[in-house]
Write an enzyme that holds these catalytic residues in place. Structure first.
Site, mmCIF file in Angstrom:
data_model
loop_
_atom_site.group_PDB
_atom_site.id
_atom_site.type_symbol
_atom_site.label_atom_id
_atom_site.label_comp_id
_atom_site.label_asym_id
_atom_site.label_seq_id
_atom_site.Cartn_x
_atom_site.Cartn_y
_atom_site.Cartn_z
ATOM 1 N N LYS A 129 0.743 -1.392 -0.155
ATOM 2 C CA LYS A 129 -0.188 -0.101 0.003
ATOM 3 C C LYS A 129 0.805 1.220 0.111
ATOM 4 O O LYS A 129 2.169 0.983 0.148
ATOM 5 C CB LYS A 129 -0.999 0.103 1.205
ATOM 6 C CG LYS A 129 -0.072 0.145 2.524
ATOM 7 C CD LYS A 129 -1.233 -0.075 3.949
ATOM 8 C CE LYS A 129 -0.393 -0.266 5.007
ATOM 9 N NZ LYS A 129 -1.272 -0.726 6.178
ATOM 10 N N ARG B 113 -10.110 0.424 15.275
ATOM 11 C CA ARG B 113 -9.974 0.861 13.859
ATOM 12 C C ARG B 113 -11.174 0.112 13.124
ATOM 13 O O ARG B 113 -12.369 0.131 13.627
ATOM 14 C CB ARG B 113 -8.624 0.756 13.508
ATOM 15 C CG ARG B 113 -8.087 1.933 12.697
ATOM 16 C CD ARG B 113 -6.686 1.876 12.361
ATOM 17 N NE ARG B 113 -6.328 0.871 11.555
ATOM 18 C CZ ARG B 113 -4.939 0.576 11.007
ATOM 19 N NH1 ARG B 113 -4.045 1.321 11.181
ATOM 20 N NH2 ARG B 113 -4.724 -0.543 10.389
ATOM 21 N N TYR C 137 12.936 31.865 2.431
ATOM 22 C CA TYR C 137 11.672 32.265 2.989
ATOM 23 C C TYR C 137 11.788 32.780 4.460
ATOM 24 O O TYR C 137 12.162 32.091 5.281
ATOM 25 C CB TYR C 137 10.534 31.483 2.790
ATOM 26 C CG TYR C 137 10.377 31.264 1.190
ATOM 27 C CD1 TYR C 137 10.201 32.386 0.349
ATOM 28 C CD2 TYR C 137 10.191 30.137 0.711
ATOM 29 C CE1 TYR C 137 9.957 32.157 -1.066
ATOM 30 C CE2 TYR C 137 9.812 29.897 -0.501
ATOM 31 C CZ TYR C 137 9.838 30.827 -1.368
ATOM 32 O OH TYR C 137 9.437 30.653 -2.819
ATOM 33 N N MET D 191 9.461 24.256 -0.919
ATOM 34 C CA MET D 191 8.500 23.419 -1.696
ATOM 35 C C MET D 191 9.414 22.488 -2.192
ATOM 36 O O MET D 191 9.257 21.095 -2.391
ATOM 37 C CB MET D 191 7.479 23.960 -2.541
ATOM 38 C CG MET D 191 6.119 23.002 -2.955
ATOM 39 S SD MET D 191 5.457 23.616 -4.272
ATOM 40 C CE MET D 191 4.660 24.866 -3.343
HETATM 41 C C1 LIG Z 1 -0.257 -1.764 7.126
HETATM 42 C C2 LIG Z 1 -0.894 -2.807 7.667
HETATM 43 C C3 LIG Z 1 -0.259 -3.724 7.822
HETATM 44 C C4 LIG Z 1 1.365 -3.848 7.661
HETATM 45 O O1 LIG Z 1 1.897 -3.415 8.856
HETATM 46 P P1 LIG Z 1 3.693 -3.479 9.106
HETATM 47 O O2 LIG Z 1 3.804 -2.750 10.577
HETATM 48 O O3 LIG Z 1 4.075 -2.232 7.993
HETATM 49 O O4 LIG Z 1 3.906 -4.871 8.877
HETATM 50 C C5 LIG Z 1 -0.837 -5.386 8.278
HETATM 51 N N1 LIG Z 1 -1.860 -5.195 8.391
HETATM 52 C C6 LIG Z 1 -2.710 -4.164 8.150
HETATM 53 C C7 LIG Z 1 -4.219 -4.430 8.534
HETATM 54 C C8 LIG Z 1 -2.331 -2.923 7.753
HETATM 55 O O5 LIG Z 1 -2.903 -1.972 7.662
#
Ligand SMILES: *Cc1c(COP(=O)(O)O)cnc(C)c1O
Length: 366
Positions: A37, A133, A261, A310
């Site tokens: 991701k 979550r 800046y 930037m």
């Molecule tokens: C991002 C994520 C992972 C990966 O976690 P790491 O700490 O990077 O290994 C695993 N499971 C879920 C549900 C995640 O959102």
């Protein structure tokens, strides 16, 4: 000669090393899901996914469906779990054979509706065990059973949960409670459904600290990219991403002159300032300005002076023997890794890596 531009070296050999290290921590029978991701944690997802497929990983995961669609369009054929689908995403998910995480009744209902022409479309059922979550609760199991068994178009492929503090052994009690609740959920699921489900729970630090609970599959992200959330583990990993740049220009300035800046820096003596072509739009946060972070030029530390702009930033090279065109090391395992840089403004390696912008050129080390 070094490359005369800001660039990221994506070291695919190191990715392979990290994968093999993680594989040694689990049984040969346990599958491995690789999380790609957020642009492959900032590295680049397609080359990473291809390398992982070459190494016969079992699964990939992305956060959002468009990330999975990109991978499919690039020819990636592995099963892909979408960790945070939205109800508008199911047409894309089904069209591209992605496997959704189903975490609430609202999402389950949308998935049932959108997959009505499918047969046993696989999904991963997520339970909240304390992270608060995404995920269903223990008390939802009966209702999940009623819904899921009423439709032959969908099928639970895995049940899973996510640990909230697997890297923090001071929170072992909390993690043990999460694991215990996951066990209770699993056993209630098999009682109610009268069948066993495959399971996954552990992220990278889970693999390192709680490998006993690897179940059928583990999920690794940060470890694959070379970080173990602990200096004792970091030494077994090899960072995949190095970030380098170049000195674009050098100015000699006089005592009292200002730099950047809002005149963020005022020279207290005659100085030399180097201009580096990387800025907050590239992932070097403005909070690193005014001396918070430094980079390496010709083996010496050059502190950021003034505010990060930037597209560029300025460093103090008064005491450094350097010329325009010289290499600048921002992140590399020998000098300053992403975790060490992260500590300088109170963040974590994950944020440093995933902030690196797409406009930085990637160079692959195969
Ligand atoms: C991002 C994520 C992972 C990966 O976690 P790491 O700490 O990077 O290994 C695993 N499971 C879920 C549900 C995640 O959102």
């Amino acid at each position: 000669m070094s490359i005369q531009n800001t660039h990221i070296e994506v070291n695919l050999k190191n990715l392979e090393h990290n994968l093999n290290f993680l594989r040694k921590k689990i049984s040969e029978k346990t599958k491995i899901l690789c999380v790609v991701k957020a642009f492959g944690y900032g590295s680049e997802p397609v080359e990473i996914a291809k390398k992982l497929e070459e190494n016969k990983v079992d699964y990939l995961a992305v956060a959002y469906s468009n990330e999975g669609v990109e991978l499919r369009k690039s020819g990636i054929t592995s099963p892909i779990l979408v960790l945070h689908p939205q109800i508008d995403d199911f047409d894309d998910i089904i069209k591209h054979k992605l496997e959704p995480n189903i975490y609430s009744f609202r999402v389950l209902d949308a998935f049932i509706e959108r997959s009505k022409n499918e047969k046993e479309y696989p999904f991963h059922l997520k339970f909240n065990t304390g992270l608060n979550r995404l995920g269903f609760s223990f008390k939802d199991i009966e209702k999940i059973h009623t819904k899921v068994t009423s439709y032959s178009n969908i099928k639970i492929k895995y049940i899973f949960s996510h640990l909230g503090a697997s890297e923090d052994l001071n929170e072992k009690k909390f993690t043990d409670n999460q694991i215990e609740l996951f066990e209770e959920i699993s056993s209630k699921m098999s009682t109610i459904f009268k069948s066993e489900f495959k399971k996954h729970l552990l992220n990278t630090s889970g693999i390192l600290n709680y490998s006993k609970f690897q179940y059928d599959m583990v999920r690794s992200g940060i470890g694959l990219y070379g970080y173990g959330n602990d200096q004792n583990y970091d030494k077994f990993f090899k960072p995949v991403v190095n970030l380098k740049s170049v000195v674009s220009q050098i100015h000699k300035i006089k005592k009292g002159d200002s730099v950047g800046y809002n005149r963020g820096f005022i020279a207290t003596k005659d100085s030399k300032v180097g201009i580096i072509p990387i800025g907050h739009a590239d992932g070097i946060s403005r909070s690193f300005g005014n001396g918070k972070a430094s980079f390496i030029i010709n083996n010496q530390e050059a502190k950021i002076v003034g505010n990060v702009c930037m597209d560029m930033l300025m460093v103090d090279v008064s005491k450094i023997n350097c010329s325009e065109g010289d290499e600048v090391i921002i992140i590399d395992s020998n000098n300053q890794n992403a975790d060490q840089l992260a500590r300088k403004n109170g963040t974590i390696s994950y944020e440093i890596l995933t902030s690196l912008s797409n406009r930085i050129k990637r160079i692959y080390i195969k």
